[in-house]
Design an enzyme around this catalytic site. Structure first.
Site, PDB file in Angstrom:
ATOM      1  N   HIS A   1      12.715   7.499  -5.275  1.00  0.00           N
ATOM      2  CA  HIS A   1      11.785   8.101  -6.231  1.00  0.00           C
ATOM      3  C   HIS A   1      10.449   8.479  -5.593  1.00  0.00           C
ATOM      4  O   HIS A   1       9.706   9.300  -6.142  1.00  0.00           O
ATOM      5  CB  HIS A   1      11.584   7.187  -7.451  1.00  0.00           C
TER       6      HIS A   1
ATOM      7  N   ASP B   1      18.087   3.593  -5.355  1.00  0.00           N
ATOM      8  CA  ASP B   1      16.721   4.107  -5.190  1.00  0.00           C
ATOM      9  C   ASP B   1      16.233   3.975  -3.750  1.00  0.00           C
ATOM     10  O   ASP B   1      15.127   3.485  -3.499  1.00  0.00           O
ATOM     11  CB  ASP B   1      15.761   3.390  -6.145  1.00  0.00           C
TER      12      ASP B   1
ATOM     13  N   SER C   1       5.531   1.244  -3.761  1.00  0.00           N
ATOM     14  CA  SER C   1       6.955   1.551  -3.769  1.00  0.00           C
ATOM     15  C   SER C   1       7.441   1.938  -2.385  1.00  0.00           C
ATOM     16  O   SER C   1       6.856   2.793  -1.719  1.00  0.00           O
ATOM     17  CB  SER C   1       7.254   2.695  -4.740  1.00  0.00           C
TER      18      SER C   1
END
Length: 385
Positions: free
Chosen positions: A80, A126, A205
């Site tokens: 992402h 992810d 992230s």
């Protein structure tokens, strides 16, 4: 009576200044950061936004983190983090969109950016693997070793390093709050996250979550907070999922169940619904029902579909525990093709590797005993699963 003024002199610290005053916990954190920080990168993403209604086109920027994962200097991050820059994607190649760019910077030279491309990506978990376009220009840093995330225990130390809010190489520490915290990932597929209270914020992230041995136990992924900022609940993709996916990522292109499903809307399917694991049931109810120690719960069967024809059964009733519904009287799938099934994705991967007309053998727990069923795959509408 006269009172003299009381003059309080500051007491000079008698603690040593050579670091010997540090607690073992502190010293360990310092050593981990010293060993690892140079291998953590900041990721910067730029893409051209398209006009929509009254909005004007322009550049969009996003940021995240990553770290060097192998001796070739490749960098792992979250899918992402880079998704908005992606253009054409197939099972062989992942291209950037026109005018999009991906750059990384290292701690040794934070103001110097290095262009990267997406070598491979897997939205299921992810993850994306980045490759430097000019590796000779980048600092030479060691890869960070992956730990066995199955050995992670609640209460153990956790250290996060990343790029929150653009602040390069920020370090936070805490503990592991929970393991196998099932939550849907970016592709809507359940991921058995590691939960930590180490502060994770936007920009973290893709960065590493480390143990006290300076090994990666997870890839920092998301937070659960109403305001979108740290509130004590951070989630990380377990390192074992990274290890399992690495071969596909290095091979290049888009991989995973979600990617294949998007490319093959008329794919063969089992014709059943799975939305719960055995572990999701409260312990007293599990014991009362005599459920097995692992497996996925069949919460629905498509009438006339492959699973229905094979004899797979859905729930007979629903019971409420603390106002939460739990199906009862249904089949529980514990294995597929002889391999244990603990999560829905375990079964999905088996099906994805097969074609219409192939037979999948599943082991099913029913009424206290296990039996095998052979299900012949058919093309059924996506909504049926």
């Amino acid at each position: 009576m006269l009172f003299g003024a009381l003059l309080v002199q500051p007491v000079a610290s008698k603690l040593p200044a050579d670091g010997s005053d540090r607690l073992a916990y502190e010293q360990n954190t310092i050593e981990v950061v010293r060993q690892i920080a140079r291998s953590v990168v900041a990721v910067r993403v730029m893409a051209e936004s398209e006009p929509s209604g009254a909005e004007n086109p322009g550049r969009r920027f996003a940021g995240g983190s990553g770290f060097v994962v192998d001796g070739a200097g490749r960098i792992i991050t979250n899918f992402h983090v880079v998704a908005m820059a992606l253009g054409e994607t197939t099972d062989e190649v992942v291209e950037l969109a026109p005018d999009a760019s991906l750059m990384v910077s290292f701690l040794d030279s934070p103001d110097e950016e290095h262009e990267v491309r997406v070598l491979g990506a897997n939205p299921d978990v992810d993850l994306a693997l980045l490759e430097l376009l000019e590796p000779d220009r980048a600092p030479v840093v060691p890869p960070i070793a992956l730990a066995d995330s199955d050995r992670v225990e609640v209460g153990q130390k956790a250290i996060a390093i990343g790029n929150p809010f653009g602040l390069h190489s920020t370090v936070t520490a805490g503990i592991i709050s929970a393991v196998e915290r099932e939550q849907p990932g970016v592709a809507g597929i359940e991921i058995p996250y590691i939960q930590t209270d180490a502060a994770i914020n936007p920009g973290n992230s893709g960065g590493p979550l480390l143990n006290s041995a300076a090994q990666v136990i997870g890839i920092n992924n998301t937070i659960l907070a109403p305001a979108g900022a740290f509130a004590g609940i951070g989630l990380a993709v377990p390192s074992n999922l990274v290890a399992e996916t690495m071969g596909e990522l290095r091979a290049g292109g888009l991989s995973g169940f979600a990617a294949a499903a998007a490319q093959l809307p008329d794919r063969p399917r089992l014709g059943l619904q799975i939305s719960l694991r055995v572990q999701d049931y409260p312990e007293p109810l599990r014991e009362q029902l005599g459920l097995p120690d692992h497996g996925v719960v069949v919460t629905g069967v498509s009438s006339g579909g492959p699973a229905d024809q094979a004899g797979i059964r859905g729930p007979e009733a629903i019971v409420l525990v603390d106002e939460q519904p739990f199906p009862v009287g249904m089949d529980v799938i514990t294995a597929a093709e002889g391999e244990p099934v603990r999560r829905a994705i375990d079964l999905q991967r088996v099906v994805l590797e097969r074609e219409e007309g192939d037979v999948v053998t599943v082991t099913v727990w029913r009424d206290g005993s296990e039996r095998s069923f052979e299900i012949e795959l058919e093309v059924v509408p996506v909504e049926a699963d």
